[in-house]
Scaffold this active site. Structure first.
Site, PDB file in Angstrom:
ATOM      1  N   ARG A  67       0.819  -1.212   0.000  1.00  0.00           N
ATOM      2  CA  ARG A  67       0.000   0.000   0.000  1.00  0.00           C
ATOM      3  C   ARG A  67       0.856   1.266   0.000  1.00  0.00           C
ATOM      4  O   ARG A  67       0.432   2.325  -0.475  1.00  0.00           O
ATOM      5  CB  ARG A  67      -0.942  -0.012   1.215  1.00  0.00           C
ATOM      6  CG  ARG A  67      -1.821   1.214   1.343  1.00  0.00           C
ATOM      7  CD  ARG A  67      -2.990   0.959   2.289  1.00  0.00           C
ATOM      8  NE  ARG A  67      -2.562   0.415   3.559  1.00  0.00           N
ATOM      9  CZ  ARG A  67      -2.151   1.137   4.610  1.00  0.00           C
ATOM     10  NH1 ARG A  67      -2.087   2.460   4.520  1.00  0.00           N
ATOM     11  NH2 ARG A  67      -1.801   0.560   5.728  1.00  0.00           N
ATOM     12  N   TYR A 112     -17.114  15.201 -16.283  1.00  0.00           N
ATOM     13  CA  TYR A 112     -17.409  13.821 -15.924  1.00  0.00           C
ATOM     14  C   TYR A 112     -18.415  13.783 -14.776  1.00  0.00           C
ATOM     15  O   TYR A 112     -18.305  14.534 -13.797  1.00  0.00           O
ATOM     16  CB  TYR A 112     -16.117  13.099 -15.545  1.00  0.00           C
ATOM     17  CG  TYR A 112     -16.330  11.697 -15.067  1.00  0.00           C
ATOM     18  CD1 TYR A 112     -17.001  10.762 -15.854  1.00  0.00           C
ATOM     19  CD2 TYR A 112     -15.888  11.291 -13.816  1.00  0.00           C
ATOM     20  CE1 TYR A 112     -17.209   9.469 -15.415  1.00  0.00           C
ATOM     21  CE2 TYR A 112     -16.083   9.993 -13.363  1.00  0.00           C
ATOM     22  CZ  TYR A 112     -16.752   9.097 -14.166  1.00  0.00           C
ATOM     23  OH  TYR A 112     -16.965   7.816 -13.715  1.00  0.00           O
ATOM     24  N   ASP A 172      -7.942  17.551 -16.278  1.00  0.00           N
ATOM     25  CA  ASP A 172      -8.266  16.178 -16.636  1.00  0.00           C
ATOM     26  C   ASP A 172      -7.889  16.002 -18.103  1.00  0.00           C
ATOM     27  O   ASP A 172      -8.530  16.554 -18.996  1.00  0.00           O
ATOM     28  CB  ASP A 172      -9.763  15.927 -16.421  1.00  0.00           C
ATOM     29  CG  ASP A 172     -10.172  14.496 -16.712  1.00  0.00           C
ATOM     30  OD1 ASP A 172      -9.450  13.806 -17.464  1.00  0.00           O
ATOM     31  OD2 ASP A 172     -11.233  14.065 -16.214  1.00  0.00           O
ATOM     32  N   LYS A 188      -8.567   4.387 -19.431  1.00  0.00           N
ATOM     33  CA  LYS A 188      -8.968   4.692 -20.798  1.00  0.00           C
ATOM     34  C   LYS A 188      -7.807   4.496 -21.778  1.00  0.00           C
ATOM     35  O   LYS A 188      -7.436   3.379 -22.073  1.00  0.00           O
ATOM     36  CB  LYS A 188      -9.525   6.114 -20.856  1.00  0.00           C
ATOM     37  CG  LYS A 188     -10.567   6.426 -19.767  1.00  0.00           C
ATOM     38  CD  LYS A 188     -11.724   5.462 -19.728  1.00  0.00           C
ATOM     39  CE  LYS A 188     -12.896   5.927 -18.889  1.00  0.00           C
ATOM     40  NZ  LYS A 188     -12.696   5.966 -17.444  1.00  0.00           N
TER      41      LYS A 188
END
Length: 372
Positions: free
Chosen positions: A47, A99, A171, A196
Site C-alpha cells: 500500500r 465527468y 483532466d 482509458k
C-alpha cells in the site's frame, strides 16, 4: 527525446536481476525490513509503494513532463484523493460540462467538507475571471470535456487562476499526453483515468495524478493515498505500463478514424450537431489546434428527433457496442443521459462515441445502416 520513443522506454528498463525486457510484476504485499523497521531495499508494504507501481509512476511523470506521479485504483479515486485533501473553506471552480463522477463529488461530498464549489462554463474566460474574484484555490479543467467536447484554453485559465492565488488541475483523459501536455501549458496537476487510453484494451482500472512539482500538495495527496488505501494493484500497474508503450500508435489511429467519422456525420441529415474539436465549425477548434497535436478519438452527436431517435440509432448498430468507458480498441457508443443517472446534464438526444481501431470504412458503413 520524441514522444513515441519516450513512450516505449519510460519505465521500461530491463530487469536488473534477469535482463528481462518486459518489466517484472512484483506481487508481494510485504517486504523484508530490519528489526527496527529499516527499509532494506526501499519498500515495506504494498500500500505504501511497490516496484511495479514505481515504474508506472516514473513513466507517467515522464510522458506528461511532470516531476512526480501518484497512481490510484481508479480515476475517481485519483479525483477524490486530490479534492478531498483541500482545506475547509477552500473555493474551487469546476466546468459545467464534466465527468459525472466529478459533478456528484463536488455537489454531494465536498460541501460536507466545507469546500465551496462554483460551477461555470470554464471556456468563458470572463465568467472565470468573475468566479475567481475574491480568491480561488483551484480551477478544474476538463478539455476536451465529457461529453460535449468543449475546449478550454489551458494557458488562459492558468494565467487567471495563478493571478488569484489558485492552482489548475487538468483532466487530460480524453487527449492523453500523446496529444496534449497541460503542464507545459501552465497547469499544476494533470489527472488521468488510466483505465482509458493508457490501458487501451478495456481490461484494467486505474487513475493517476501527475504533478508539475513534488511540493506540499503532492505530499498531502501521497499521504492521503497511503492512509485511505486507494492503491493501484501491481498487476494493474503492469498492464497500464504495457499500454504506455503502444499509446502513440493507438492514438494516431483513434484520431484518424474519429476525424473520418465526424466528417461523415457532420453531413448527415439525421444529425443536428457533431461535437468534435477537429471540425472547423467547432467553437473551440482554434484553441484545440493551438494546444493539441491532434483532436482525439472522442466525439458526441446530437440527433434530430430527440431521445427516441438517439436510442433507435444506438440499438441498430452492429460494430459499435453500447457500453460505457472509452479508449479501448473497440468502438463504443452510449446514451449519456441514461448513463448519468437521476439528474443527467446531457441532452436526451446526445450519444457519446469512443472511436476504436477498426477500419473507418467499416465503422461508417455501420453508422449508415443504423441511420438510414
Amino acid at each position: 527525446m520524441r514522444f513515441e520513443t519516450l513512450a516505449v522506454h519510460a519505465g521500461g528498463e530491463s530487469d536488473p536481476a534477469t535482463g528481462a525486457l518486459s518489466p517484472p510484476i512484483h506481487l508481494a504485499t510485504t517486504f523484508k525490513h530490519g528489526p527496527a523497521a529499516e527499509r532494506l531495499d526501499g519498500y515495506e508494504y504494498q500500500r505504501e509503494g511497490n516496484p511495479t507501481n514505481d515504474r508506472l509512476c516514473a513513466a507517467l511523470a515522464a510522458l506528461e513532463h511532470g516531476q512526480s506521479a501518484l497512481t490510484f485504483a481508479s480515476g475517481m479515486a485519483a479525483i477524490s484523493g486530490l479534492l478531498e485533501s483541500l482545506n475547509p473553506g477552500s473555493h474551487i471552480v469546476i466546468p459545467d460540462d464534466c465527468y459525472t463522477g466529478l459533478r456528484i463529488l463536488a455537489g454531494e461530498f465536498l460541501p460536507d467538507r466545507g469546500v465551496r464549489v462554483s460551477t461555470i462554463d470554464v471556456t468563458d474566460i470572463d465568467a472565470l475571471r468573475q468566479a475567481c474574484n475574491g480568491g480561488i484555490d483551484l480551477v478544474w479543467v476538463e478539455t476536451p470535456s465529457n461529453p460535449r467536447m468543449k475546449i478550454t484554453d489551458i494557458r488562459a485559465v492558468a494565467e487567471i487562476s495563478h493571478a488569484h492565488g489558485g492552482r489548475v488541475v487538468c483532466d487530460n483523459t480524453f487527449a492523453s499526453p500523446a496529444l496534449q501536455r497541460p503542464l507545459d501549458l501552465g497547469a499544476d496537476i494533470v489527472m488521468h483515468s488510466t483505465t482509458k487510453y493508457f490501458g487501451g484494451h478495456s481490461d484494467v482500472l486505474g487513475g493517476a495524478l501527475i504533478f508539475k512539482e513534488a511540493g506540499e500538495w503532492f505530499e498531502q495527496a501521497a499521504h492521503r493515498l497511503h492512509i485511505t488505501g486507494a492503491t493501484l494493484a501491481p498487476f494493474s500497474a503492469w498492464l497500464t505500463l504495457r499500454g504506455c508503450r503502444s499509446l502513440p500508435a493507438r492514438m494516431n489511429m483513434h484520431c484518424s478514424n474519429a476525424r473520418a467519422i465526424a466528417e461523415f456525420l457532420d453531413k448527415h441529415s439525421s444529425i443536428e450537431r457533431v461535437n468534435y474539436p477537429g471540425l472547423p465549425s467547432h467553437p473551440g477548434h482554434a484553441v484545440a489546434a493551438s494546444q493539441m497535436s491532434d483532436f482525439g478519438g472522442m466525439l458526441s452527436i446530437e440527433l434530430r428527433g430527440g431521445k427516441s431517435a438517439a436510442l433507435a440509432m444506438a440499438g441498430k448498430l452492429k460494430l459499435f457496442t453500447n457500453a460505457t468507458s472509452l479508449g479501448g480498441c473497440e468502438s463504443l457508443i452510449e446514451h449519456r443521459a441514461s448513463v448519468e443517472g437521476e439528474n443527467p446534464t446531457s441532452t436526451e438526444n446526445l450519444l457519446r462515441i469512443s472511436v476504436g481501431l477498426e477500419h473507418h470504412e467499416d465503422l461508417i458503413a455501420d453508422l449508415v445502416q443504423a441511420l438510414d
